[in-house]
Design a protein around this motif. Structure first.
Motif, PDB file in Angstrom:
ATOM      1  N   LYS A  50       1.138  -1.350  -0.193  1.00 60.80           N
ATOM      2  CA  LYS A  50       0.163  -0.163  -0.010  1.00 60.80           C
ATOM      3  C   LYS A  50       1.043   1.837   0.141  1.00 60.80           C
ATOM      4  N   ARG A  71      -2.435   4.074  -5.914  1.00 56.50           N
ATOM      5  CA  ARG A  71      -3.929   3.335  -4.825  1.00 56.50           C
ATOM      6  C   ARG A  71      -4.608   2.901  -5.510  1.00 56.50           C
ATOM      7  N   SER A  91      -5.987  -1.178  -5.036  1.00 55.41           N
ATOM      8  CA  SER A  91      -7.157  -1.491  -5.309  1.00 55.41           C
ATOM      9  C   SER A  91      -7.975  -2.161  -6.066  1.00 55.41           C
TER      10      SER A  91
END
Length: 274
Positions: A254, A259, A263
């Motif tokens: 992460k 980002r 996801s």
């Protein structure tokens, strides 16, 4: 807090992680009080010896104060609070009933926050205390059709992280434990919402199939309990503990991956292509 002659209050201590925590703390010599929405359903042979079982329904806004009234002066003697009880919920964001979201936040956020407020004065006066919020890795890695649950656990973590900065000067430490996939059977108790003929039906079915399989193959609740006990007895417990689902690897990824890519990885692990 290296001593184990502590008074601990554990919510949701009749199954899963909560039951494992109750057993672990009792084995270390702690005085343990635990709660359940219906403690009377537990047969004597299912109870951990020496543990006191009380009723608490966190979905009732008055539940924490009613428990404090029942405990009387004992509420001020609590050294350790494990906010473990909660509701697991799934459903498309568009179709989640408002009443279900309200109940979830009352159970997962407002109830634990109020219970923490009730034990804090005693901890602060004595100059020591531990509050452990049992969250979820979904707070850090949200998943489609788990928006309400992920949001509730993220809110709980937000309360804990900010409050930790306020309370640490008094020797009271708040930590969040984020379990990943744990074999507790919680999938059987998860509340699920899906409209008849929903356009999301296939997506939800795929996600739940992968989620339930991951949970069946997950680590034992005793492993999470051991992490929680470590946080309880540590002189300076960490802000966040992650356990299960190959942690801490996801948190490392992460930090280094975009980002959006992260996801997509979370979605793909649950059979969803984004």
């Amino acid at each position: 807090m290296a001593q184990t002659d502590l008074t601990a209050l554990v919510t949701g201590g009749t199954s899963g992680i909560g039951r494992a925590v109750v057993a672990a703390l009792a084995a270390k010599g702690c005085t343990v009080i635990t709660t359940s929405r219906d403690p009377e359903r537990l047969a004597p042979e299912q109870r951990v010896s020496g543990v006191r079982y009380l009723r608490l329904d966190l979905s009732d806004p008055d539940g924490p104060d009613a428990l404090a009234e029942e405990l009387g002066e004992e509420i001020g003697a609590v050294d350790v609070l494990i906010n473990n009880a909660g509701e697991s919920q799934s459903g498309p964001f568009e179709e989640l009933p408002s009443a279900a979201i309200d109940r979830l936040f009352q159970t997962n956020v407002f109830g634990p926050v109020r219970l923490s407020q009730l034990v804090l004065p005693g901890m602060r006066r004595r100059g020591h205390g531990r509050i452990i919020m049992v969250g979820s890795m979904l707070a850090s890695f949200p998943l489609a059709h788990r928006s309400s649950y992920a949001a509730s656990k993220a809110a709980l973590a937000g309360f804990a992280t900010a409050a930790r900065q306020e309370l640490s000067p008094f020797g009271v430490w708040i930590s969040v434990v984020e379990p990943g996939s744990i074999a507790t059977g919680i999938g059987l108790r998860r509340t699920k919402y899906l409209d008849e003929g929903s356009v999301y039906a296939t997506d939800v079915s795929t996600m739940l199939e992968h989620l339930d399989r991951n949970e069946r193959d997950g680590i034992a609740p005793e492993t999470v309990a051991a992490t929680i006990v470590d946080a309880v007895i540590s002189p300076r417990p960490r802000e966040l503990y992650a356990v299960g689902s190959r942690a801490p690897l996801p948190f490392l990824l992460k930090r280094i991956l975009p980002r959006g890519l992260m996801s997509k990885i979370v979605a793909a692990q649950h059979g969803l292509r984004r």
